[in-house]
Design a protein around this motif. Structure first.
Motif, mmCIF file in Angstrom:
data_model
loop_
_atom_site.group_PDB
_atom_site.id
_atom_site.type_symbol
_atom_site.label_atom_id
_atom_site.label_comp_id
_atom_site.label_asym_id
_atom_site.label_seq_id
_atom_site.Cartn_x
_atom_site.Cartn_y
_atom_site.Cartn_z
ATOM 1 N N VAL A 93 10.097 33.340 -119.791
ATOM 2 C CA VAL A 93 8.649 33.564 -119.825
ATOM 3 C C VAL A 93 8.014 33.204 -118.483
ATOM 4 O O VAL A 93 7.107 33.894 -118.012
ATOM 5 C CB VAL A 93 8.004 32.770 -120.975
ATOM 6 N N GLY A 94 8.486 32.135 -117.868
ATOM 7 C CA GLY A 94 7.969 31.780 -116.551
ATOM 8 C C GLY A 94 8.190 32.891 -115.546
ATOM 9 O O GLY A 94 7.323 33.183 -114.709
ATOM 10 N N GLY A 99 3.320 35.154 -110.795
ATOM 11 C CA GLY A 99 2.506 36.030 -109.977
ATOM 12 C C GLY A 99 1.303 36.631 -110.676
ATOM 13 O O GLY A 99 0.464 37.271 -110.036
ATOM 14 N N ARG A 100 1.207 36.449 -111.988
ATOM 15 C CA ARG A 100 0.050 36.970 -112.708
ATOM 16 C C ARG A 100 -1.102 35.961 -112.637
ATOM 17 O O ARG A 100 -0.874 34.762 -112.458
ATOM 18 C CB ARG A 100 0.401 37.243 -114.180
ATOM 19 N N VAL A 108 1.196 37.498 -122.274
ATOM 20 C CA VAL A 108 0.962 36.277 -123.060
ATOM 21 C C VAL A 108 0.831 36.629 -124.538
ATOM 22 O O VAL A 108 1.392 35.950 -125.411
ATOM 23 C CB VAL A 108 -0.292 35.543 -122.551
ATOM 24 N N THR A 109 0.099 37.687 -124.829
ATOM 25 C CA THR A 109 -0.004 38.146 -126.216
ATOM 26 C C THR A 109 1.374 38.439 -126.791
ATOM 27 O O THR A 109 1.687 38.071 -127.936
ATOM 28 C CB THR A 109 -0.878 39.411 -126.302
ATOM 29 N N SER A 154 5.780 27.578 -121.353
ATOM 30 C CA SER A 154 5.604 28.345 -120.127
ATOM 31 C C SER A 154 4.323 29.164 -120.166
ATOM 32 O O SER A 154 3.593 29.269 -119.173
ATOM 33 C CB SER A 154 6.794 29.273 -119.893
ATOM 34 N N ALA A 155 4.032 29.750 -121.331
ATOM 35 C CA ALA A 155 2.805 30.525 -121.471
ATOM 36 C C ALA A 155 1.582 29.617 -121.345
ATOM 37 O O ALA A 155 0.599 29.975 -120.683
ATOM 38 C CB ALA A 155 2.790 31.254 -122.809
ATOM 39 N N ALA A 156 1.637 28.452 -121.973
ATOM 40 C CA ALA A 156 0.522 27.505 -121.877
ATOM 41 C C ALA A 156 0.330 27.036 -120.439
ATOM 42 O O ALA A 156 -0.800 26.874 -119.972
ATOM 43 C CB ALA A 156 0.772 26.307 -122.798
ATOM 44 N N ARG A 157 1.423 26.833 -119.737
ATOM 45 C CA ARG A 157 1.335 26.428 -118.331
ATOM 46 C C ARG A 157 0.678 27.520 -117.487
ATOM 47 O O ARG A 157 -0.133 27.249 -116.600
ATOM 48 C CB ARG A 157 2.732 26.123 -117.800
#
Length: 244
Positions: A93-94, A99-100, A108-109, A154-157
């Motif tokens: 996920v990272g 870069g986004r 993320v969704t 990773s998404a939360a980060r």
């Protein structure tokens, strides 16, 4: 009169179809919900899958070290598999989100939607079969849950909501004790750090109660529902909450 007319026009605009301001603290609330889900899944891992944490990797590192020393009959395979799974989930996920912009996007969704589906699948496996933590299926389920927690972290980060990692609260507790606890008034109670800590505690408590009194799969289905709600709410309201 002109000023009053403008105010009336602006107020009417907020009530037009499809124009509704997002909750001011939506971003924090979504992260608190994910933290609650982490507590539930850690309860499942530790109580139902042979003392394996699915989100708290510090605990797994400690258990693995003691297990390798042969102390207390602690497991080795489970914590090791969970560590590996967590790293894989976080790494994939990272890489996808690298870069986004640090805000909600379609990737993320997708992360939270896939997490919800995988949690449902794992819950079904636990519902239809007798799975023990020390068995190969038990280790695989623990590793799968850890993959999902790594992906979530990773998404939360990437979303970069301060103090809301959704998987660990040690650093949050340190900051809370050192900076927030003695804030004037009710600042110690209203701060997001307090609610992050309370959420993971409440999640662990709820997960343990459901596991003991209903079924081990119960917390997974609840966590799946939370992930699905977060995916939908974040997809449609994150930007409006951010601008608010």
């Amino acid at each position: 009169q002109p000023g009053g007319a403008r105010r009336d026009e602006q107020a009417a605009g907020h009530h037009r179809v499809g124009v509704r301001p997002a909750p001011r603290h939506l971003r924090v609330r979504l992260m608190v919900a994910l933290t609650f889900a982490t507590g539930m899944l850690d309860a499942v891992g530790y109580l139902g899958l042979d003392r394996v944490f699915t989100g708290n990797m510090t605990g797994n590192v400690v258990i693995l070290g003691m297990g390798l020393a042969g102390a207390g009959g602690l497991p080795v395979a489970g914590p090791l598999a969970a560590l590996g799974g967590y790293v894989c989930g976080a790494a994939v996920v990272g890489r996808v989100l690298a870069g986004r912009p640090s805000t909600w996007n379609a990737a993320v969704t997708a992360v939270f939607t896939v997490n919800a589906g995988a949690l449902v699948a794992a819950g079904i496996v636990l519902s239809v079969g007798h799975v023990t933590g020390s068995s190969i299926p038990g280790v695989l389920i623990a590793a799968t849950l850890a993959v999902l927690m790594g992906a979530q972290a990773s998404a939360a980060r990437a979303l970069a909501v301060p103090d809301m990692t959704t998987v660990v609260v040690t650093s949050t507790l340190t900051a809370y004790a050192g900076e927030t606890l003695f804030a004037p008034g009710f600042g110690w109670f209203r701060h997001r750090r307090f609610w992050a800590i309370a959420a993971i505690f409440a999640g662990a408590l709820s997960g343990a109660l459901i596991l003991e009194r209903v079924h081990i799969a119960g917390p997974l289905f609840v966590a799946a529902g939370i992930s699905a709600v977060v995916a939908v709410a974040g997809h449609f309201a994150w930007e409006r909450a951010e601008s608010a």
